[in-house]
Scaffold this motif. Structure first.
Motif: not given
Ligand SMILES: Cc1ncc(C[n+]2csc(CCOP(=O)(O)OP(=O)(O)O)c2C)c(N)n1
Ligand code: SF4
Ligand SMILES: [Mg+2]
Lengths: 176, 351, 248
Positions: A42, A44, A46, C15, C17-19
């Motif tokens: 979570e 990452r 965020g 979308s 979740h990768y950086c």
């Protein structure tokens, strides 16, 4: 007496280290302390948050269901956590980044443009310290002296030259 | 005692192991315990020790088997899915009677599950997990200070009985920072390791480390020897905290971090005139059965609070042996019971 | 107006979740475009690994199965043996494929298992916060090689394509990169060929894709792309190792 603080914002804003400094300062005053970070994916890109407890008695659960103070550095965190603050508690926001004001009327609210102030000081990483300044000033949760001592313990030797500036940031926050 | 430090649970485990004379660590990354490996990677060179990142948990536990056979104090750490992979190796280590310490910072299952705190590996740890009639000592600390002290103890217990000793915590304990005070010097109890495979140097008969006994008479004897050892451990190494148990209305039993929440509940309940006691098993195996027998008829009922679907409660029921009702309250999936939930459950039981 | 760019059907409208700057997302898109172009979405089954892409089963529109760490080639074998008409691909990171899953990948290739492995090599364990991977370069600093990867402590990086191309069952082996447009186009060609080889029933195929992890490399996204070019490619040469001329 038990102070329960939630510090929350984005990863990279120094959320976790702010909590750690506070806990360290509390420990140096011989109080019982705990620091619990959010962990895992979570984080990452965020949000990040930590729960800090500073208490005269042994700390029970390090997980907070409610808190006496909230320090937030982004909008979503304000929304997520403001309901957890006890009546008469404190909410401190970085108003450079949080555009809404807290909805609560039964707590003390301080909106400080910490990121803007830090950027004027020439170092964005001081924003969290400015907010802690307000928290410490308002609640007396730890003394300024212990905080300075904590900085010495937590920062690596090669960053000790920054301590006077960090303390200035703390005072700016206190006096805002 | 030295200076008070504010440290993360996982780092304290690593530091404690180093202080206990552990110079060999083998592991494979997994959240939420990887800080142990990070710490070891940095510190082992300072003490001329060895840090190896294995290609898997299967490899790591077998490296532990080898290092323990060679007489070293050795540590591996992982979290639930990785501990599952280690089960074969643990059974072999138990069979070959080798000492080692294993850390399990438990996360939620089954399968890949999630990384948040859980106690769902209680059965796996205390009832077996791997194949065969073996036991490991399982210690469940509930504070960072205790994490330190029990990790040091774990190495001494492992060596003394030639047994696998597990430190079982959860993500809260591994990730949280609390004050810890290290002793100036650890008590490292010397153990006879003349059985270790270090090379005969042509001066003694050869040593053999094995878990296979094809002859059934011999294998039964070997098993009897193991069981006798386990009996001795039950007598000597049971650890438990009994808190507020004089004339309680109810006794809650909880281990690890859950016990901390219960202590808060006890305070709140007192204000409402409800007296709650706590029995906190510190060694999950050997289970503090005697303590439960002692208090079996004291409260109106027992309540086991766990981060699982009801595991330790079975051992509590066996120990209380029908003398009082034994209730259960649990949360799963990384959800943590709030004080209020636990108090509500207590009130429901006492009604 | 003519549509010149749209989301491939095989990719869900979510979308990821990768950086920021992570190239895992590009690889997902390439796979989806190939599935669309070959018209095989309805019979494709993907196997997700354990790594940053553990939940990429949520991103594709074809059927997907999540596997334990490193076991995707064995899971893929099971799927393929039940229904040989499916197109089965695994998506695996370097920790997943080249550390804990070495036995599974080597033996899937040895058996000439008719599956395709998309192997994303970013020289690090992304998901668990930057530990050393088998593919970590010499002297590269990671959280478990804090003083840099050293030969006497950590040994040497493994070259998966070179290793697997020695096995008879592996019929198509290629290494590509996604650090610029030209290479992205090449990567897509390689994925397409690998899928076609599987559809033609030829044997095991693997495409190794050099990819970025700006977060754990501690680099800005643009610098990470450059790191692939300057550091990774010299050690992991791009190109086809086997099966370039196979008829499909
Ligand atoms: C049995 C087991 N061991 C360890 C883990 C923890 N783990 C999750 S992802 C990962 C490494 C992933 O690295 P890689 O395959 O290179 O993928 P990336 O994240 O870099 O894409 C590990 C070790 C796990 N989930 N299961
Ligand atoms: S940690 Fe690395 S591999 Fe994982 S999403 Fe972020 S950049 Fe990509
Ligand atoms: Mg990787």
């Amino acid at each position: 007496m038990q102070q329960e603080i939630i510090i929350a914002g984005f990863g990279g804003q120094g959320i976790l280290s702010a909590g750690r400094l506070l806990a360290y300062a509390g420990m140096l005053e011989n109080k019982n302390v705990s620091w619990l970070p959010s962990y895992g994916p979570e984080m990452r890109g965020g949000t990040a948050n930590c729960h800090v407890i500073i208490s005269d008695e042994p700390v029970g659960s390090p997980i907070l269901n409610s808190a006496t103070a909230l320090v937030v550095m982004n909008g979503p965190s304000l929304e997520k956590f403001e309901g957890m603050i006890v009546k008469g508690g404190v909410i401190i926001t970085d108003s450079s980044l949080v555009d809404k004001s807290p909805k609560r009327t039964d707590v003390d609210v301080f909106e400080i443009p910490a990121t803007k102030m830090a950027s004027d000081m020439g170092n964005l990483t001081f924003a969290n310290i400015i907010l802690l300044g307000k928290l410490i000033g308002k609640t007396g949760i730890v003394s300024k002296e212990s905080f300075a001592e904590a900085l010495k313990k937590v920062l690596p030797e090669k960053k000790h030259n920054l301590i006077p500036e960090e303390m200035k940031a703390l005072e700016d926050g206190m006096n805002y | 005692m030295g200076e008070k430090l504010l440290m993360k649970g996982n780092e304290v485990i690593a530091e404690a192991a180093l202080r206990a004379g552990c110079k060999h660590y083998f592991g494979y990354p997994i959240t939420p315990q990887t800080e142990i490996a990070h710490y070891m990677a940095k510190k082992m060179p300072e003490v001329d020790g060895v840090f190896v990142q294995a290609e898997s948990e299967v490899a790591a536990i077998n490296m532990v088997y080898g290092a323990a056979a060679a007489g070293a104090r050795v540590l591996t750490s992982s979290s639930s899915p990785g501990i599952s992979l280690k089960q074969e190796g643990i059974s072999y280590i138990a069979g070959a009677e080798l000492p080692c310490v294993i850390v399990n910072i438990v996360r939620c299952g089954p399968g890949l599950g999630g990384i948040l705190p859980a106690q769902c590996d209680y059965f796996q740890a205390v009832k077996g997990g791997g194949h065969g009639d073996y036991k490991m000592v399982v210690l469940a600390p509930s504070s960072v200070q205790e994490l330190y002290e029990l990790t040091v103890d774990a190495f001494n217990i492992a060596d003394k009985y030639r047994i696998v000793t597990m430190i079982m915590g959860d993500g809260i304990l591994g990730q949280m920072m609390e004050a810890v005070e290290f002793r100036n010097q650890e008590e490292i109890i010397p153990a006879d390791k003349s059985w270790a495979t270090t090379g005969t140097e042509m001066k003694r008969d050869n040593n053999m480390v094995t878990s296979i006994y094809i002859n059934p008479e011999m294998l039964e004897k070997h098993n009897q020897k193991l069981q006798a050892k386990y009996k001795q451990i039950e007598e000597n190494e049971t650890r438990v905290e009994v808190y507020n148990c004089e004339n309680p209305d109810i006794i809650i039993t909880a281990f690890g971090t859950v016990a901390r929440i219960v202590k808060n509940v006890i305070k709140t309940a007192e204000k409402e005139g409800i007296k709650i006691g706590l029995i906190r098993p510190i060694s999950l195996w050997p289970f503090p059965t005697q303590e439960f027998e002692k208090y079996a008829e004291v409260p109106k009922a027992f309540l086991s609070v766990e981060l699982n679907a009801g595991q330790m409660v079975e051992d509590v029921k066996l120990a209380v042996n029908g003398k009082r009702p034994v209730h259960f309250y649990g949360r799963m999936g990384g959800m943590i019971p709030s004080q209020q939930e636990i108090l509500d459950k207590v009130k429901e039981i006492l009604k | 107006m003519a549509t010149v760019f749209k989301r491939p059907h095989a990719l869900k409208d979510l979308s990821m979740h990768y950086c920021p700057g992570c190239t895992h997302g590009i690889v997902h898109r390439l796979i989806a475009e190939v599935i669309d172009e070959l018209g095989i979405e309805g019979k494709t089954i993907g196997v997700s690994p354990v790594g940053c892409t553990y939940n990429n089963y949520e991103y594709f529109n074809c059927d997907m199965v999540q596997a334990a760490h490193g076991r995707a080639p064995a899971v893929g074998t099971g799927i393929k043996r039940v229904n040989p008409d499916n197109l089965v691909f695994t998506y695996q990171g370097d920790g997943d494929l080249a550390a804990i899953g070495t036995a599974e990948i080597v033996h899937a290739a040895t058996r000439g298992e008719k599956i395709t492995s998309i192997f994303v090599n970013n020289a690090i364990y992304g998901m668990t916060s930057g530990q050393m991977a088998p593919t970590t370069l010499m002297n590269q600093v990671t959280t478990t090689s804090p003083f840099g990867r050293k030969p006497d402590l950590h040994g040497f990086p493994v070259k998966v394509c070179e290793l697997l191309s020695t096995l008879e069952g592996a019929v198509y082996v290629e290494r590509v990169s996604v650090h610029d447009i030209k290479n992205i186009m090449n990567a897509k060609k390689a994925i397409k060929k690998a899928f076609q080889i599987q559809m033609a029933g030829k044997g095991f195929a693997i495409v190794e894709i050099l990819s970025t992890c700006p977060t754990n490399w501690g680099l800005k996204p643009v610098d990470a792309l450059k790191w692939v070019q300057d550091k990774m490619i010299p050690f992991y040469p791009l190109g086809n190792f086997k099966g370039k001329d196979l008829e499909v």
